[in-house]
Design a protein around this motif. Structure first.
Motif, PDB file in Angstrom:
ATOM      1  N   LEU A  80      59.127  39.192  23.002  1.00  0.00           N
ATOM      2  CA  LEU A  80      60.414  38.889  22.363  1.00  0.00           C
ATOM      3  C   LEU A  80      60.484  39.518  20.970  1.00  0.00           C
ATOM      4  O   LEU A  80      61.416  40.256  20.637  1.00  0.00           O
ATOM      5  N   THR A 119      59.978  33.853  16.219  1.00  0.00           N
ATOM      6  CA  THR A 119      60.954  34.955  16.129  1.00  0.00           C
ATOM      7  C   THR A 119      62.268  34.428  15.558  1.00  0.00           C
ATOM      8  O   THR A 119      62.868  35.044  14.665  1.00  0.00           O
ATOM      9  N   ARG A 129      72.575  38.100  21.097  1.00  0.00           N
ATOM     10  CA  ARG A 129      72.811  39.367  21.763  1.00  0.00           C
ATOM     11  C   ARG A 129      74.158  39.240  22.461  1.00  0.00           C
ATOM     12  O   ARG A 129      74.450  38.196  23.057  1.00  0.00           O
ATOM     13  N   GLU A 131      55.672  34.734  22.408  1.00  0.00           N
ATOM     14  CA  GLU A 131      56.825  35.511  21.957  1.00  0.00           C
ATOM     15  C   GLU A 131      56.485  36.950  21.570  1.00  0.00           C
ATOM     16  O   GLU A 131      57.275  37.614  20.899  1.00  0.00           O
ATOM     17  N   VAL A 186      62.823  42.782  20.030  1.00  0.00           N
ATOM     18  CA  VAL A 186      63.947  42.637  19.089  1.00  0.00           C
ATOM     19  C   VAL A 186      63.865  43.719  18.007  1.00  0.00           C
ATOM     20  O   VAL A 186      64.863  44.346  17.669  1.00  0.00           O
ATOM     21  N   ILE A 200      68.600  34.110  21.031  1.00  0.00           N
ATOM     22  CA  ILE A 200      67.139  34.063  20.980  1.00  0.00           C
ATOM     23  C   ILE A 200      66.705  32.666  20.542  1.00  0.00           C
ATOM     24  O   ILE A 200      67.319  32.080  19.637  1.00  0.00           O
ATOM     25  N   ALA A 258      71.008  35.178  15.732  1.00  0.00           N
ATOM     26  CA  ALA A 258      70.026  35.507  16.778  1.00  0.00           C
ATOM     27  C   ALA A 258      70.704  35.871  18.090  1.00  0.00           C
ATOM     28  O   ALA A 258      70.095  35.790  19.150  1.00  0.00           O
TER      29      ALA A 258
END
Ligand code: DHB
Ligand code: FE
Length: 283
Positions: A57, A185, A198, A54, A61, A179, A196
């Motif tokens: 990721l 994360t 988007r 991750e 973020v 996510i 989490a």
């Protein structure tokens, strides 16, 4: 190593920024009175981030927005935003008009995405490449969330514009992306009391000879998460679009469409100058 090729001249940039990063981190530790227990906790967290794959990721973020802002400061043309962790190079090369690779039973409303790629001075750019990638209607990215064997390069392609710089792509309306909750994360976001999600988006890199490559995304106006992207600062006003829904039964019949579909028109403008490929070769 030769006498002139000291580590300093070779790695000058690294040495310069690393010293500064250390100063910044040490100040952070002092200012926040970081305890040894907290330090161990942070180290273990980073270990898990690596172990679970991750790194991109997590960094994308929380910090890619700043890199994008600085690296594209003062740039002409369409505004940029983050690349994110799900870009895959070498997607199939297709000529406009085209249909993005998809499963025979691909879900989600059909979206006809079209527009023109232009130079700063308004000149249409024939043979420009629109490298597209997106999640499916369930917010899953091929290669990462969908096994390649099941659907290779699903909803990804490098589309070449026609003689008038136009592109016409048939795809599917993407869904919002959450996510992964079970990795480090996701755990950090939960611990921060943050969701989490988007908002749904289309990713693209637009490139043309003699122009600076543009990495950006398009977002949908009525998305539930449009004002609260987990990637704070990634959504920009001029990247928000509102595709037209076509649902009149007569129109559907006339166009041979079974279900309601959407159309979206968006033009991209590239800054003139040296492209990334050429810049890389020079370095
Ligand atoms: C991130 C970016 C994306 O485009 C996405 O779909 C998911 C995550 C990110 O910045 O980590
Ligand atoms: Fe994305």
């Amino acid at each position: 190593m030769s006498a002139t090729e000291t580590p300093h001249s070779k790695n000058g940039r690294l040495i310069e920024v690393f010293d500064n990063l250390l100063d910044t981190l040490r100040n952070f530790i002092r200012e926040n009175h970081v305890t040894h227990e907290e330090y161990r906790h942070a180290v273990a967290f980073l270990g898990k981030v690596g172990q679970k794959g991750e790194a991109s990721l997590l960094c994308d973020v929380f910090v890619e927005v700043s890199v994008d802002e600085i690296d594209n400061d003062g740039r002409a043309g369409t505004i940029t935003t983050i690349e994110g962790p799900f870009y895959v190079p070498d997607a199939p090369a297709l000529k406009s008009p085209c249909v993005l690779p998809q499963r025979s039973n691909e879900h989600g409303a059909i979206l006809f995405f079209s527009g023109t790629v232009r130079s700063e001075n308004g000149r249409p750019l024939a043979g420009a490449i629109l490298d597209l990638w997106q999640s499916d209607t369930n917010g899953r990215y091929s290669h990462f969330d969908i096994p390649e064997v099941e659907a290779p390069y699903n909803l990804r392609a490098r589309v070449t514009t026609d003689q008038s710089g136009k592109f016409e792509v048939q795809t599917r309306v993407p869904g919002p992306y959450e996510i992964p909750k079970h990795g480090p994360t996701g755990a950090l976001l939960a611990a921060l009391g943050r969701h989490a999600w988007r908002p749904a988006h289309l990713h693209m890199k637009v490139e043309s000879h003699g122009h600076r490559t543009l990495t950006t995304q398009l977002f949908f106006k009525h998305d539930r998460w449009i004002n609260s992207d987990v990637v704070q600062g990634a959504v920009k006003q001029s990247l928000i679009v509102d595709p037209i829904k076509h649902e009149d039964p007569n129109e559907l019949l006339r166009n041979g469409m079974r279900d309601p579909y959407y159309t979206l028109a968006y033009d991209f403008v590239l800054e003139t100058g040296i492209g990334e490929a050429a810049r890389d070769q020079r370095n």
